[in-house]
Design an enzyme around this catalytic site. Structure first.
Site, short mmCIF file in Angstrom:
data_model
loop_
_atom_site.label_atom_id
_atom_site.label_comp_id
_atom_site.label_asym_id
_atom_site.label_seq_id
_atom_site.Cartn_x
_atom_site.Cartn_y
_atom_site.Cartn_z
N ASP A 25 0.84 -1.20 0.00
CA ASP A 25 0.00 0.00 0.00
C ASP A 25 0.87 1.25 0.00
OD1 ASP A 25 -2.30 -1.50 -0.06
OD2 ASP A 25 -2.51 -1.54 2.12
N LYS A 46 0.19 -8.22 -1.85
CA LYS A 46 -1.11 -7.69 -2.28
C LYS A 46 -0.92 -6.37 -3.00
CE LYS A 46 -4.08 -5.59 0.59
NZ LYS A 46 -4.59 -4.36 -0.06
N LEU A 78 -8.56 -5.04 -5.97
CA LEU A 78 -9.14 -3.84 -6.56
C LEU A 78 -10.64 -3.73 -6.28
CD1 LEU A 78 -7.33 -3.84 -10.03
CD2 LEU A 78 -6.63 -2.76 -7.88
N LYS A 79 -11.23 -4.77 -5.66
CA LYS A 79 -12.64 -4.76 -5.30
C LYS A 79 -13.52 -4.40 -6.50
CE LYS A 79 -11.54 -3.80 -0.49
NZ LYS A 79 -10.07 -3.73 -0.66
N LEU A 80 -13.42 -5.21 -7.53
CA LEU A 80 -14.12 -4.96 -8.78
C LEU A 80 -15.60 -5.26 -8.65
CD1 LEU A 80 -11.54 -6.70 -11.08
CD2 LEU A 80 -11.84 -4.26 -10.82
N ASP A 83 -19.01 -3.69 -13.46
CA ASP A 83 -18.58 -3.35 -14.81
C ASP A 83 -19.13 -4.38 -15.78
OD1 ASP A 83 -17.23 -2.07 -16.90
OD2 ASP A 83 -15.53 -1.63 -15.59
N GLY A 85 -19.24 -7.33 -18.64
CA GLY A 85 -18.54 -8.60 -18.65
C GLY A 85 -17.22 -8.57 -19.40
N ARG A 202 -3.07 -7.49 13.54
CA ARG A 202 -2.24 -6.59 14.33
C ARG A 202 -1.49 -7.36 15.42
NH1 ARG A 202 -2.71 -4.11 10.54
NH2 ARG A 202 -3.30 -1.93 10.24
#
Length: 280
Positions: A25, A46, A78-80, A83, A85, A202
């Protein structure tokens, strides 16, 4: 996986190094590759929205895989959702070519769109083993109070996660992204065939940050998580390599303890059925 040891349900037994997924990140490709270079003890990374905004996300993944001779895993987070197909198909095909293990999908406002997204993703994957499609029943930054604000009802977060997780699996996803004590409930409900990836990890020496439902690496393994996603406790540490190794060692120790106390995980009494193909 030639030569790998199989666990009691016939799945490859994973080490702490296999189970740790480090979140890259950071805002630039340069920073990401510098972090990867420091983390030569980590095999799974990731890739998320920050690196997407840096541009050429598939090119970045290609370079990452080439730098490691395609050894280790990549999780495209990317949490698609929502959209057409063709767009989903092109991304999945690109990820297959790059040996990506996980892709995150999220629900659209209309369930029909979610189902069609999963249909397109599964059709694009075809007979390939990967990528596996993950969905998020509830983000780790949300809890009971957030559900009350959203739904107007007093709903227990863990109950909500299990119910939403069951619907997502019935729509055809392969696994769930689950944090906190809900890991244990999902493992009991869905058995060992479902991948459970846990964020909100954590260690005792790290701050919770914005995660409201978090666990230590030991707790996550004891609850039944397959993979643990860790970002800030590693990449903000003065010695990321050492921080990652401490987590890997904790995972290995937790697995050894779990094997001694409970060598066989309970099977689900509520098997998940109805893949998305049957809903078309």
């Amino acid at each position: 996986m030639p030569g790998s040891v199989l666990n009691e349900v016939g799945r490859p037994a994973l080490s702490g190094k296999d189970r740790l997924i480090v979140a890259l990140d950071v805002p630039t490709h340069k920073q990401a590759f510098e972090l990867v270079e420091h983390l030569d003890n980590v095999s799974f990374f990731k890739v998320g929205l920050q690196l997407l905004m840096a541009g050429d996300i598939l090119g970045f993944i290609r370079r990452l895989q080439e730098s490691r001779a395609s050894q280790g895993g990549v999780f495209v987070d990317l949490k698609l959702s929502g959209d057409i197909g063709n767009t989903i198909t092109r991304l999945v095909e690109g990820c297959i070519a790059l040996n990506v293990k996980f892709i995150t999908l999220v629900e659209a406002q209309q369930s029909a769109i979610t189902i069609r997204t999963l249909q397109a993703a599964q059709e694009a994957r075809g007979t390939a083993r990967n990528p596996r499609f993950l969905m998020v029943p509830l983000f780790s930054s949300l809890d009971n109070a957030d559900l009350l604000q959203t739904t107007g009802k007093h709903i227990d977060a863990t109950t909500y996660i299990v119910e939403r997780g069951r619907e997502m699996l019935q729509h055809g996803c392969d696994g769930l992204i689950v944090s906190g004590t809900a890991i244990q409930e999902c493992r009991a409900a869905f058995g060992d065939t479902v991948d459970i990836v846990s964020p909100g990890i954590r260690p005792h020496w790290a701050q919770a940050n914005d995660h409201k439902r978090h666990t230590t690496p030991t707790q996550a393994i004891q609850f039944g998580a397959d993979y643990l996603v860790v970002g800030r406790p590693i990449y903000t540490d003065s010695n990321p390599h050492d921080a990652a190794q401490r987590i890997i060692d904790e995972i290995d120790n937790a697995q050894a303890q779990a094997t001694q106390t409970s060598p066989v995980r309970p099977r689900s009494s509520h098997p998940v059925a109805s893949p998305v193909a049957s809903l078309s």
